[in-house]
Design an enzyme around this catalytic site. Structure first.
Site, PDB file in Angstrom:
ATOM      1  N   ASN A 157      -6.292  -2.777   2.146  1.00 50.07           N
ATOM      2  CA  ASN A 157      -6.216  -4.220   2.334  1.00 50.07           C
ATOM      3  C   ASN A 157      -7.622  -4.777   2.478  1.00 50.07           C
ATOM      4  O   ASN A 157      -8.467  -4.171   3.142  1.00 50.07           O
ATOM      5  CB  ASN A 157      -5.425  -4.573   3.596  1.00 50.07           C
ATOM      6  CG  ASN A 157      -3.933  -4.423   3.416  1.00 50.07           C
ATOM      7  OD1 ASN A 157      -3.428  -4.335   2.302  1.00 50.07           O
ATOM      8  ND2 ASN A 157      -3.218  -4.396   4.523  1.00 50.07           N
TER       9      ASN A 157
ATOM     10  N   ARG B  14       0.837  -1.215   0.000  1.00 48.27           N
ATOM     11  CA  ARG B  14       0.000   0.000   0.000  1.00 48.27           C
ATOM     12  C   ARG B  14       0.866   1.257   0.000  1.00 48.27           C
ATOM     13  O   ARG B  14       0.587   2.209  -0.735  1.00 48.27           O
ATOM     14  CB  ARG B  14      -0.950   0.012   1.198  1.00 48.27           C
ATOM     15  CG  ARG B  14      -2.055  -1.023   1.091  1.00 48.27           C
ATOM     16  CD  ARG B  14      -2.937  -1.032   2.315  1.00 48.27           C
ATOM     17  NE  ARG B  14      -2.125  -1.312   3.496  1.00 48.27           N
ATOM     18  CZ  ARG B  14      -2.503  -1.102   4.741  1.00 48.27           C
ATOM     19  NH1 ARG B  14      -3.684  -0.572   5.000  1.00 48.27           N
ATOM     20  NH2 ARG B  14      -1.720  -1.395   5.757  1.00 48.27           N
TER      21      ARG B  14
END
Length: 109
Positions: A55, A37
């Site tokens: 996520n 990320r």
């Protein structure tokens, strides 16, 4: 499906490269707990794209990104490349016209 649905990034190649598009991608593989990320945010900011990354409970990472079609295509290629952290096994994608919903690129928790 929206009447404005374009398809995949390959389908988007038939459209104006400067047209703003929205890419929704579900990234599968070893992509959680590896900095994926963080690096996705950095890459999106480097390319001046907007959107989100988060996520998912199933171990995938969901990405929504908007910007000029040619730049989003570059970002999409990066998502599936060896340059992305972790190990990307598959990227499921869909492309539609951009909505202008985002003003930055952020991690969603």
């Amino acid at each position: 499906m929206s009447p404005h649905y374009i398809g995949t990034m390959a389908d988007a190649a038939d459209h104006d490269a400067g047209q703003d598009v929205r890419l929704r991608a579900r990234v599968e593989g070893v992509v959680q707990a590896v900095g994926f990320r963080y690096w996705t945010v950095r890459k999106a900011e480097e390319l001046s794209l907007t959107g989100t990354v988060r996520n998912e409970d199933d171990g995938t990472v969901a990405v929504v990104v908007e910007g000029p079609q040619s730049v989003v295509l570059e970002f999409r290629r990066w998502l599936g490349s060896d340059d992305a952290p972790g190990r990307v096994d598959h990227v499921e994608e869909s492309v539609s016209p951009a909505t202008g919903e985002f003003s930055s690129f952020d991690v969603v928790y």
